[in-house]
Structures are given as structure tokens and as C-alpha cells.
Design a protein around this motif. Sequence first.
Motif, PDB file in Angstrom:
ATOM      1  N   TYR A 186      -8.832 -29.527  30.990  1.00 31.08           N
ATOM      2  CA  TYR A 186      -9.944 -30.213  30.340  1.00 31.08           C
ATOM      3  C   TYR A 186      -9.499 -31.348  29.438  1.00 31.08           C
ATOM      4  O   TYR A 186     -10.306 -32.198  29.063  1.00 31.08           O
ATOM      5  N   ALA A 187      -8.199 -31.355  29.073  1.00 34.25           N
ATOM      6  CA  ALA A 187      -7.716 -32.460  28.252  1.00 34.25           C
ATOM      7  C   ALA A 187      -7.919 -33.787  28.967  1.00 34.25           C
ATOM      8  O   ALA A 187      -8.141 -34.818  28.327  1.00 34.25           O
ATOM      9  N   LEU A 188      -7.844 -33.754  30.295  1.00 33.76           N
ATOM     10  CA  LEU A 188      -8.023 -34.996  31.048  1.00 33.76           C
ATOM     11  C   LEU A 188      -9.501 -35.309  31.261  1.00 33.76           C
ATOM     12  O   LEU A 188      -9.885 -36.462  31.361  1.00 33.76           O
ATOM     13  N   ILE A 189     -10.314 -34.260  31.342  1.00 37.44           N
ATOM     14  CA  ILE A 189     -11.740 -34.483  31.569  1.00 37.44           C
ATOM     15  C   ILE A 189     -12.455 -34.816  30.265  1.00 37.44           C
ATOM     16  O   ILE A 189     -13.313 -35.680  30.221  1.00 37.44           O
ATOM     17  N   LEU A 190     -12.080 -34.128  29.204  1.00 40.05           N
ATOM     18  CA  LEU A 190     -12.770 -34.302  27.929  1.00 40.05           C
ATOM     19  C   LEU A 190     -11.746 -34.544  26.807  1.00 40.05           C
ATOM     20  O   LEU A 190     -11.563 -33.705  25.931  1.00 40.05           O
ATOM     21  N   PRO A 191     -11.037 -35.684  26.849  1.00 43.61           N
ATOM     22  CA  PRO A 191     -10.031 -35.928  25.808  1.00 43.61           C
ATOM     23  C   PRO A 191     -10.635 -35.941  24.408  1.00 43.61           C
ATOM     24  O   PRO A 191      -9.990 -35.540  23.442  1.00 43.61           O
ATOM     25  N   LEU A 335     -24.857 -34.827  30.092  1.00 40.42           N
ATOM     26  CA  LEU A 335     -25.168 -35.880  31.059  1.00 40.42           C
ATOM     27  C   LEU A 335     -24.376 -35.680  32.347  1.00 40.42           C
ATOM     28  O   LEU A 335     -24.905 -35.717  33.456  1.00 40.42           O
ATOM     29  N   TYR A 336     -23.095 -35.433  32.149  1.00 44.26           N
ATOM     30  CA  TYR A 336     -22.181 -35.260  33.271  1.00 44.26           C
ATOM     31  C   TYR A 336     -22.616 -34.085  34.149  1.00 44.26           C
ATOM     32  O   TYR A 336     -22.668 -34.173  35.372  1.00 44.26           O
ATOM     33  N   LEU A 337     -23.001 -32.989  33.478  1.00 46.52           N
ATOM     34  CA  LEU A 337     -23.387 -31.805  34.243  1.00 46.52           C
ATOM     35  C   LEU A 337     -24.742 -32.003  34.918  1.00 46.52           C
ATOM     36  O   LEU A 337     -24.939 -31.636  36.082  1.00 46.52           O
ATOM     37  N   PHE A 338     -25.666 -32.641  34.190  1.00 46.56           N
ATOM     38  CA  PHE A 338     -27.027 -32.755  34.700  1.00 46.56           C
ATOM     39  C   PHE A 338     -27.084 -33.660  35.923  1.00 46.56           C
ATOM     40  O   PHE A 338     -27.697 -33.342  36.928  1.00 46.56           O
ATOM     41  N   TYR A 339     -26.397 -34.797  35.819  1.00 46.58           N
ATOM     42  CA  TYR A 339     -26.457 -35.752  36.934  1.00 46.58           C
ATOM     43  C   TYR A 339     -25.366 -35.509  37.965  1.00 46.58           C
ATOM     44  O   TYR A 339     -25.300 -36.206  38.969  1.00 46.58           O
ATOM     45  N   TRP A 341     -22.223 -36.155  37.916  1.00 50.00           N
ATOM     46  CA  TRP A 341     -21.354 -37.299  38.154  1.00 50.00           C
ATOM     47  C   TRP A 341     -19.930 -36.813  38.431  1.00 50.00           C
ATOM     48  O   TRP A 341     -19.583 -35.689  38.089  1.00 50.00           O
ATOM     49  N   PRO A 342     -19.080 -37.683  38.983  1.00 50.44           N
ATOM     50  CA  PRO A 342     -17.667 -37.288  39.145  1.00 50.44           C
ATOM     51  C   PRO A 342     -16.983 -37.131  37.787  1.00 50.44           C
ATOM     52  O   PRO A 342     -17.427 -37.697  36.793  1.00 50.44           O
ATOM     53  N   ALA A 343     -15.888 -36.367  37.774  1.00 43.23           N
ATOM     54  CA  ALA A 343     -15.246 -35.987  36.511  1.00 43.23           C
ATOM     55  C   ALA A 343     -14.765 -37.196  35.725  1.00 43.23           C
ATOM     56  O   ALA A 343     -14.797 -37.193  34.492  1.00 43.23           O
ATOM     57  N   TRP A 344     -14.319 -38.243  36.437  1.00 51.17           N
ATOM     58  CA  TRP A 344     -13.726 -39.351  35.683  1.00 51.17           C
ATOM     59  C   TRP A 344     -14.748 -40.066  34.814  1.00 51.17           C
ATOM     60  O   TRP A 344     -14.397 -40.710  33.824  1.00 51.17           O
ATOM     61  N   THR A 345     -16.031 -39.956  35.138  1.00 50.98           N
ATOM     62  CA  THR A 345     -17.020 -40.597  34.271  1.00 50.98           C
ATOM     63  C   THR A 345     -17.022 -39.946  32.890  1.00 50.98           C
ATOM     64  O   THR A 345     -17.121 -40.627  31.868  1.00 50.98           O
ATOM     65  N   LEU A 346     -16.870 -38.638  32.868  1.00 49.37           N
ATOM     66  CA  LEU A 346     -16.821 -37.931  31.581  1.00 49.37           C
ATOM     67  C   LEU A 346     -15.594 -38.376  30.787  1.00 49.37           C
ATOM     68  O   LEU A 346     -15.666 -38.656  29.590  1.00 49.37           O
ATOM     69  N   THR A 347     -14.467 -38.489  31.486  1.00 53.12           N
ATOM     70  CA  THR A 347     -13.253 -38.971  30.825  1.00 53.12           C
ATOM     71  C   THR A 347     -13.504 -40.330  30.207  1.00 53.12           C
ATOM     72  O   THR A 347     -13.178 -40.590  29.049  1.00 53.12           O
TER      73      THR A 347
END
Lengths: 399, 384
Positions: A186-191, A335-339, A341-347
Motif C-alpha cells: 500500500y505504500a505505493l498505492i497510498l503514499p 473515489l478510487y473505490l467507488f469509480y 479507477w486503476p491503482a495508479w490514479t490513487l497514487t
Amino acid sequence: MPPVGWYQIFWMVVGLLAMFTALATVVLSLVWLERKTLGRLQLRLGPTRTGPMGLLQPVADAVKLILKEDIIPDSSDKAIFWVAPVIVVVSAFMIWVTIPGSEGLVLRNLELGLFYITAFAVLGILGLVLAGWGSANKYGVLGGLRSAAQLISYEIPVIMVVVSVGMLAQSLDLRVIVANQAQIPYALILPLGLVVFFIAGLAEVGRTPFDIYHAESEVVGGPFVEYSGAHWSVFFLAEYINTFAIAALVALLFLGGWSWPWQSAALSWLPALPPVAWLGPLLSVIWFLIKVYAVILVVFWIRGTFPRLRIDQLMAFAWKVMVPLSFYSIVITALYLFYDWPAWTLTLMSLAGLAVVGYLVYRRMMAPVRRVAEVKARQAAQLAERRAAREAAARQGSR
Amino acid sequence: MVESQIDITAGPPPDAPPNAEPVEMLLNMGPQHPSTHGVFRMVLWVDGEKIVAVEPHIGYLHRGSEKLCEGEQYHQVITLFDRLDYVANFNNELVYCQAVEKLMGLTVPERAEYVRVILCELNRIASHLLYVGTIGLDAGAMTPTMFAFRGRERIQALFEAVSGARMMHNYFRIGGLKEELPDNFEQLIRDLLPLLREDVAESDKILTFNEIFLSRLKDVGRISAEDAIDFGFTGPCLRGCGVEYDVRKAQPYSVYDRFDFDVPVGLDGDCWDRHWVRIQEMYESLSIVEQALAQMPGGSVASSLGRRLIRPPAGEVYARAENPRGEMGVHLVSKGADRPYRLKVRPPSFCNLSAIKYLLKDSWIADSVVILGSLDIVLGEVDR
């Protein structure tokens, strides 16, 4: 719940004892590591005399502390004075009941593990406030109230980030959270979450630069000022266990816990190794410990680098920076979960938030530097003027 | 049930208006507090974390130095001066020696003057390095102390080679120096300087522009130039307010008029400016040492007086010099005897400390430590 038999109780006691021993060993190792790391950072050697590389120094310290006279001040509230360290250390130990060391190595895995951990993390504050108040010392009172203010404010960002991690994993069970990070930590997804959690965690265990509640140069140890001997060592124990817990949580929530890089590939060639059942779990624990100690080294490194914040700056940082950032992390995770989106958008979103807030904080903190530049410019002008005058005088002299 | 034995409420501070509210807490800071820089004591009236009023108490280190001076022969007084500002011993000795030399109309061998300047400037660096360490500790960083002490240790090793003592040197003599320098003195300093420059730069880099350090010191303990002058500020504390006053420039003594150096000044008169001025001063001191080393003449450093008992003519004299903490003055009255009739020291720390009541008002408890640290007092000199 199945009826509890003698068998379960026996194994529970054995498990608790094992945990206690393991944590005590860890604390000894941390004390040694901190003294060595700080020593190396400060052009010193750290302990060298007791045992090879000073390895027995923490043991010597512990023996000294336990043999020391346990002074209870006359004017203190004896009951509160006595019970405060117990509250602190018990809550510190209780956190560890549900923190797993690897897939199977956990005393009692809880489905609401993270909830339980955050709940017990707050309990320790009670002990600190009581210790400050019960010791009938003004520095103690100041330190105790500081700790209450500080730890409660920083609890909010911690909880918010924990919630966003829970949202990502769709679970508060630490084993599930780690299992979800088998591919990408998750460090890469949610720094953003990592940064907020780490900083707020530092504040929560009262580590530099947030060590204001036991600030040596201001409140002279704060709540611990009247404690000595075994009572004091209990606080000390709790502090290190908490530091270790925060580092472990950073590793579990963001660094993928005991999952290795390229885990599936590794597992595929692992059977080629001697087929011992405990080899896999052992490697997991070792890998997890490596991560935790790496985080702890960063904590020590920060201790060797930074001065301490003032109480108002600390609170301002919590409420103006950390809390908004942690809410932002919840929003972007949602937002990321609802839509979907791919993981990199959250990053990307969390990095953007970090960059903006980081820049603003940096600008604010470095604002005085601009005025310093003014001084420097003025000084350079003066110097040039003086030099010119001297040269002119020299020219006149030579003429 | 135990009655609450803790009553922390305090009456109104001593100089409050008659019907002022009682203050939340009376906090006694020192003389055993770790960051009151010795045995200084402050009684703080605090409202939560805010300081409402301060009552400073000094005198815990009072040894009656000035009175003791009246009982010692002129040469023996030097040892007492070592113990005033005990981190800038050479500078203290210099002021006293200058006072007596002025009274007797003595000229000092040129080489001795240069050695004095070199030792004093190195001592200034050592003293400022100590300051960097302590301000770091006061602000909560423990590493700068170790970095700064490395440089200070190197200087003290040199002092030991020269005078035989690390701190209480007793090396300057009226009209010269106690004994010849070690043969490799110049080489020692030449070896020391680059290392020292590195140390100074490092202790500058580790703290000065650190974000947290800046936010702790900037705009804290502000004092205007007028107020600072009224309080009798001198040295880095005054120059931090933007007043360009340095005895080495304003009234050059010894051979200071032969060196080219700058007097760094601050802008706002806050703790950080005082810190910054000290850091810059270290660089200037290094350059002075370099210049002095280049210009240093040969010859003897011995005093023309030898080891004779001296009886300066009757008269009064005032000598001053720029110590690391500010202007140190010695007022010496002689009645022609072998001991001073009266000797009065003007200690820079004492005058700088006099503003503490004003500086600490309405600041945070945590600031009190930093403000006191940035004034950089030495209690040996304040209490004498």
C-alpha cells in the motif's frame, strides 16, 4: 464462542508469557540499537564496554534500574502514582495481542484488529496523565497535560489513515490487509497514508520531533520526572514497545508485512529447498522483522537529526496539516473505490496532495529565510563598500 | 480517601495590578533545571503553557570574585579572571591584563599581542561552538552538541599544548605571556584551521537552517535595538538587533586594527538572529586567526616585568574588550599597593540577562529555554 477449557487457558498463558519475553527481548535490542545508531550519528561509538559491541549494555541498564531504590514522593497520590505505569505498560502490551508476526504467528487474531489497536493505543495516555498528576510535581502535571493534548490530536489522523487502509483492504483484519498487499504494498498505492501514519505515529509515541511531553530541556522528563527504579523502567519499556508497535504497523499496513517481493515466484522455487514445514513461516517472520527494524532505524535517524517542536506548533501541525491530509486520504480512497479507477490514479492523487501540502508547509517554515537573505545582501553591500573605501585609501597612500 | 495534596494555584505575580486574577501555576525553573545553563533560577507565573510573569533569581554561583581580587597580588588576580566566564578564559585574562598594562603604561611585545589575539579568537570560536551545542539541546536536538564539541575539543587540545591547561589557563601575564610558545605552535594552528573551518561549517549546517529550528527560534524573544541598548546589551545579542557595535572595531585594542574582518549583524533581534550572528562570527574569527598567523612577527613573548612583584602607580583605569558574550570591562583602582584597591567587572552576560523578564513575558514555556539559551549566559560571570 466455544466454551473455554483448561487447555485453552494454559496455551493462552503460555502465549502471553512468550509474547512478554519476546517483547522484552525486542526492547533490549531496541535500546542497544538506538544507542548505537545515535552514537554513530553523533561521531561517537555508543556502548562498547559491556559484552561484544556493547550488546549487554541494555541488560546492564535493566539490572541497574531494577536494583535502584524505587522512590515514591511523600506528597504524591500513592495509589495513582503506583498504578499509572501499570496502565501505560499494560496498554502497550495489549496492542501486541493482535499484531501478527507472520501468517500464523499471532496470539489472538481479531477481525476488528485495527479497531482494537487504535482503542488500546489511546489508553496509554490515561496512564501518562495520571502519572503526571499523581507525582505531585508541576513539571509532571505540565508533561501529563501536554501528552493528553498531543496524543489525542494525533490520534485522529492515525484513525483516519487506518480507516482508509481498511477501505482499501475491505477489512480491519491485519492478516487480510497483509494478504492484500502480496502484489503491491500500500505504500505505493497510498503514499500519503504512509507519510501521515508515520508522522502521526511518531507523535503518538512521543518521539523526536514530537517529544514535547517528556522534553528533557523544558519539562525535565514530564510525567516521569518523579519516577525512579523499576517504575521508571516500566515507562521506558512501554515507550519502546509502543515505538516497535508503530513501526510494526507501518510495516503491516503499508510495507506489505511479511510478504516478500516476487512472493509467488519465490514460493514456486522454495519447495526445492529442504522440505521443512517451519522454513516458510520463519522466512516470513525474518522478512517482517527486517522491515520493522528498517522503519525503526528511520525513527532513530529522525531523533538524531531534528530539534523539537513547540506545543502550539505541534498542535497547529496536527489540526492544520495532518487532519486535513488524513481526511483527504479517505476521500481519494473512496473515489478510487467507488469509480473503480486503476491503482495508479490513487497514487497520483495522494502524491499530488502530499506535494501541495508539503510545499505549503515548507514555504511557511522557511519564510524567515527570505529575511535572512535580506541581511546577507545588506552585509555583502556593506563589505563591498568598506573594501572599496580601503582600496581608495590605499591608492591615495601609494600616490 | 486522600485529600488532594497538590495545590498548584499561585497568587498574582509581584508586579501585577492590585486586583489581578490569580495565575494558574507557579513554576520554579532552576537552579537544578537542566537548561538554565548553570545555576540560574527563574520563577515563572504560567497560565497553561503561557508565561505571564518571570522573576529571575541570580547569585547561586556568587563567589565574591571582585572582593577576592582585592586580596590577591596583581599577577594572582589572573587566576580569578579565568573563573569568571569559564568558557572564554583567554578573553577574560586579556581584559584584566590590558587594564593593568594601561595603568602602568606598559607595552607588550608584538609577538605576544598576536598570540593573544590568536588565542582569544580561538577561544571565541570554542565558546560559540559550546553555544551551538547548548542551543541545540535547548531546542531538543542532541546531535549538534556532539558535532560542536568535536571542534571545541580540538581547540582545547591546542590550548593545553600552549598553556598546559584545558580551561583555567592562567597564561596571559601583565605585559606579555607566561612562557614561550611550544616550538610547533604555528604549525599546530596551521593544522588546526582547516579542521576547525570544517567543524564550524558542519555545526552551522546541522542547525542554522533546519526548518524546525528556524520555526522555534525565529520571531521568538524579539527585542528592538533601542530596548537592547537600554538594557545594556552587547556582543552578539546586540548585533542580532542590527546594531553594528563591536569593541574590536569601535575602540580597537591589542592589534585588532590590523586585521580585516566583518561585524555580522542581524535584522530582527530575535533568537535566530542572535544565533546566526554567532555562527557568522566564528567564520570571521577564523579569518582573523589566519591573518594574525600570516602577520605574526618573531621575537619573545615574555613580559618585561619578569616575575617581579608589581606595584602599579595610584590611579583609576577602565579597560574593555569584546568577549564572546559581549563587552567585558574592568574598572581597576590602584592606590600604589601590590594588590588592587578595588576592581569592578562589567560582565556582558549579566547585562544581557537583565532583559530576561522583558523577553520572557507572554512567551511559551518552551520558549523560555530557547531565549535563555540564545542569550548565552555563563553564570560564573553573572554571579561572579
